[in-house]
Design a protein around this motif. Sequence first.
Motif, short mmCIF file in Angstrom:
data_model
loop_
_atom_site.label_atom_id
_atom_site.label_comp_id
_atom_site.label_asym_id
_atom_site.label_seq_id
_atom_site.Cartn_x
_atom_site.Cartn_y
_atom_site.Cartn_z
N GLY A 396 -26.75 5.36 2.40
CA GLY A 396 -26.67 6.01 1.06
C GLY A 396 -25.78 5.15 0.14
O GLY A 396 -26.11 4.72 -0.80
N SER A 397 -24.79 4.59 0.58
CA SER A 397 -23.93 3.73 -0.27
C SER A 397 -24.62 2.33 -0.50
O SER A 397 -24.53 1.90 -1.48
N LEU A 398 -25.33 1.78 0.68
CA LEU A 398 -25.77 0.46 0.58
C LEU A 398 -26.98 0.61 -0.32
O LEU A 398 -27.16 -0.43 -1.07
N ALA A 399 -27.73 1.88 -0.43
CA ALA A 399 -28.79 1.69 -1.11
C ALA A 399 -28.46 2.12 -2.58
O ALA A 399 -29.43 2.30 -3.44
N GLY A 400 -27.21 2.41 -2.92
CA GLY A 400 -26.71 2.49 -4.45
C GLY A 400 -26.65 3.86 -4.73
O GLY A 400 -26.45 4.23 -6.15
N SER A 401 -26.49 4.79 -3.78
CA SER A 401 -26.71 6.32 -4.23
C SER A 401 -25.16 6.71 -4.47
O SER A 401 -24.91 7.98 -4.97
N SER A 402 -24.12 6.04 -3.73
CA SER A 402 -22.90 6.53 -4.13
C SER A 402 -21.87 5.52 -3.60
O SER A 402 -22.05 4.33 -2.80
N PRO A 403 -20.72 5.43 -4.44
CA PRO A 403 -19.59 4.34 -4.30
C PRO A 403 -19.09 4.22 -3.11
O PRO A 403 -19.06 5.41 -2.24
N THR A 404 -18.25 3.31 -2.74
CA THR A 404 -17.78 3.18 -1.32
C THR A 404 -16.75 4.18 -0.78
O THR A 404 -16.85 4.94 0.16
N ALA A 405 -15.98 4.68 -1.92
CA ALA A 405 -14.86 5.71 -1.62
C ALA A 405 -15.56 6.69 -1.26
O ALA A 405 -15.21 7.82 -0.57
N ASN A 406 -16.75 7.20 -2.10
CA ASN A 406 -17.27 8.64 -1.82
C ASN A 406 -18.15 8.51 -0.68
O ASN A 406 -17.90 9.68 -0.06
N ALA A 407 -18.61 7.36 -0.22
CA ALA A 407 -19.36 7.61 1.07
C ALA A 407 -18.65 7.80 2.30
O ALA A 407 -18.76 8.42 3.25
N LEU A 408 -17.37 6.93 2.14
CA LEU A 408 -16.60 7.03 3.36
C LEU A 408 -15.80 8.52 3.42
O LEU A 408 -15.59 8.98 4.42
N ARG A 409 -15.46 9.18 2.33
CA ARG A 409 -14.96 10.48 2.24
C ARG A 409 -15.76 11.25 2.76
O ARG A 409 -15.79 12.38 3.63
N ALA A 410 -17.21 11.27 2.49
CA ALA A 410 -18.27 12.08 2.96
C ALA A 410 -18.37 12.11 4.39
O ALA A 410 -18.46 12.88 5.26
N ALA A 411 -18.60 10.51 5.01
CA ALA A 411 -18.65 10.67 6.45
C ALA A 411 -17.43 11.16 7.02
O ALA A 411 -17.47 11.41 8.02
N GLU A 412 -16.27 10.92 6.58
CA GLU A 412 -15.16 11.48 7.15
C GLU A 412 -15.09 13.04 7.34
O GLU A 412 -15.04 13.50 8.38
N ASP A 413 -15.66 13.55 6.28
CA ASP A 413 -15.96 14.96 6.48
C ASP A 413 -17.05 15.65 7.44
O ASP A 413 -16.96 16.47 8.34
N ASP A 414 -18.00 14.60 7.72
CA ASP A 414 -19.15 15.13 8.48
C ASP A 414 -18.75 14.82 9.94
O ASP A 414 -18.87 15.42 10.79
N ILE A 415 -17.97 13.72 10.19
CA ILE A 415 -17.33 13.36 11.52
C ILE A 415 -16.17 14.56 11.92
O ILE A 415 -16.35 14.93 13.12
N ARG A 416 -15.43 14.94 10.88
CA ARG A 416 -14.61 16.00 11.38
C ARG A 416 -15.26 17.18 11.56
O ARG A 416 -14.97 17.84 12.55
N ARG A 417 -16.38 17.56 10.85
CA ARG A 417 -17.05 18.87 11.21
C ARG A 417 -17.80 18.91 12.49
O ARG A 417 -17.69 19.71 13.30
N ALA A 418 -18.25 17.56 12.89
CA ALA A 418 -18.82 17.39 14.38
C ALA A 418 -17.94 17.60 15.23
O ALA A 418 -18.12 18.30 16.49
N LEU A 419 -16.64 16.89 15.30
CA LEU A 419 -15.67 16.86 16.25
C LEU A 419 -15.31 18.31 16.48
O LEU A 419 -14.65 18.84 17.62
N GLU A 420 -15.15 19.13 15.32
CA GLU A 420 -14.71 20.62 15.48
C GLU A 420 -15.84 21.40 15.82
O GLU A 420 -15.58 22.75 15.83
N ASP A 421 -17.05 20.97 16.14
CA ASP A 421 -18.12 21.67 16.53
C ASP A 421 -18.64 22.67 15.32
O ASP A 421 -19.09 23.76 15.49
N ARG A 422 -18.39 22.07 14.22
CA ARG A 422 -19.00 22.76 13.01
C ARG A 422 -20.24 21.99 12.15
O ARG A 422 -20.24 22.25 11.11
N ALA A 423 -20.66 21.10 12.90
CA ALA A 423 -21.77 20.15 12.20
C ALA A 423 -22.84 20.75 11.85
O ALA A 423 -23.31 21.79 12.87
N LEU A 424 -23.57 20.54 10.84
CA LEU A 424 -24.97 21.49 10.62
C LEU A 424 -26.34 20.76 11.39
O LEU A 424 -26.08 19.82 11.70
#
Length: 424
Positions: A396-424
């Motif tokens: 999404g960031s490479l395609a221009g939909s989100s700045p670097t900081a936003n993309a990595l923050r969102a990825a951090e949240d997704d990975i954390r939910r996955a590790l906590e077994d709360r991923a959608l």
Amino acid sequence: MSALLATAACGSAGADAASVDPERVGPASGDITWYAINFGPEGFPEQLVAAFEKAHPEINVDFQPAPNNTDTMRATLTTEITGGSSAVDVYNGDLVWPAQFGDAQLAMPLDEHLPDDFWDRYPDERSRLTEYDGNHLAAPLYVDSGFLYYRKDLLEKHGLEKPRTWQELAESAERLQDEGEVDFGYVGQWANYEGLTVNWTELSAAAGGRSVSEDGSKAAIDSPENRAVLDFMRQMLDSGVVPSATTSFQEQQSLQTFVDGEAAFHRNWSHGWGMANDPLASQVVDKVGVMPMPGFEGGEEKGRSAAGGWNLMVNPHSERIGAALVFIDWMTGPEAQRLMAENSVLPANEDVLNDEGLQKENPVLEVAADLDLVARPAQTPRYPQISHGIYTNINGSLAGSSPTANALRAAEDDIRRALEDRAL
């Protein structure tokens, strides 16, 4: 009875012999079904089957081609094995499957059926990647790694050195574009799929970054090192060194662009060498060099190549486990592994991979034997959700939909939910 099956019947060294039920293992004969995505040249799996059946006429192997998509194959196997089907006896499993399949009991643990020294045929790291919860869930069949392919003719023509870093690669690529030699500087796999997780893992590791902590417990993607990497990738797109279409490129599209002579540098797996030098498919025959992935200024001096490849796994519902074990032993032994090396498939067997005669015939083998590898964070059964969090946000960031900081923050949240077994 083969030595392997004698061990299986009696219990491997250090194992509890009573835990191995000869009736459960079954005879080392009969018909088995092997389910796998096609690999190597056309008809190569069938060639391996013919060689195996010649060596073991008491076993017949029915090769069943799987869909040429890892996720589709995984879904099919999950449905079949969860439902108790024994239609498939042994199947090829992606490098990143052991934790997922072990947790879901989709693959039979192999240690109680194979001798301890069976694993000596592999490098320690490659053997370790097949483990989950203290058990080997798979036997490595063939390996793969990320390689950088480059137009050696153009580098020589313009007095350019092989790039040591990604920044040098971008500079040389832009120079060759300015000289009118190529339309594009670099193409890789930056589409919204697993391949982008692989490409990202290599770049991140080269800069000293990670997506998950070393112990696998925490998200680590939102870091200064990774911000530098994602900014660099975006700059390559903005400058035109990387074409915008790369954000939709998977392996085949990016490789086709390179072999058509449109790009100076290209990242792909080992099969890229064969296609680049196929006179029926390539415009760059004998013009291509291959090398390890580059490092990153301010990060690691040497680049890191993502570990890839496929394993052999056994359906726990198989009624022919004995025959399946003989098949696995032969397929990972010297005869089959040499056949793979001679057909541009990287062998998992360490002795064959380091065979100097084979390396002279295929330079990819020589490069592969001395790579610094990096594994994707697949030690958890939640890896598919972790990878999804990586590639969707990076793409999404490479395609221009989100700045670097936003993309990595969102990825951090997704990975954390996955590790906590709360991923959608």
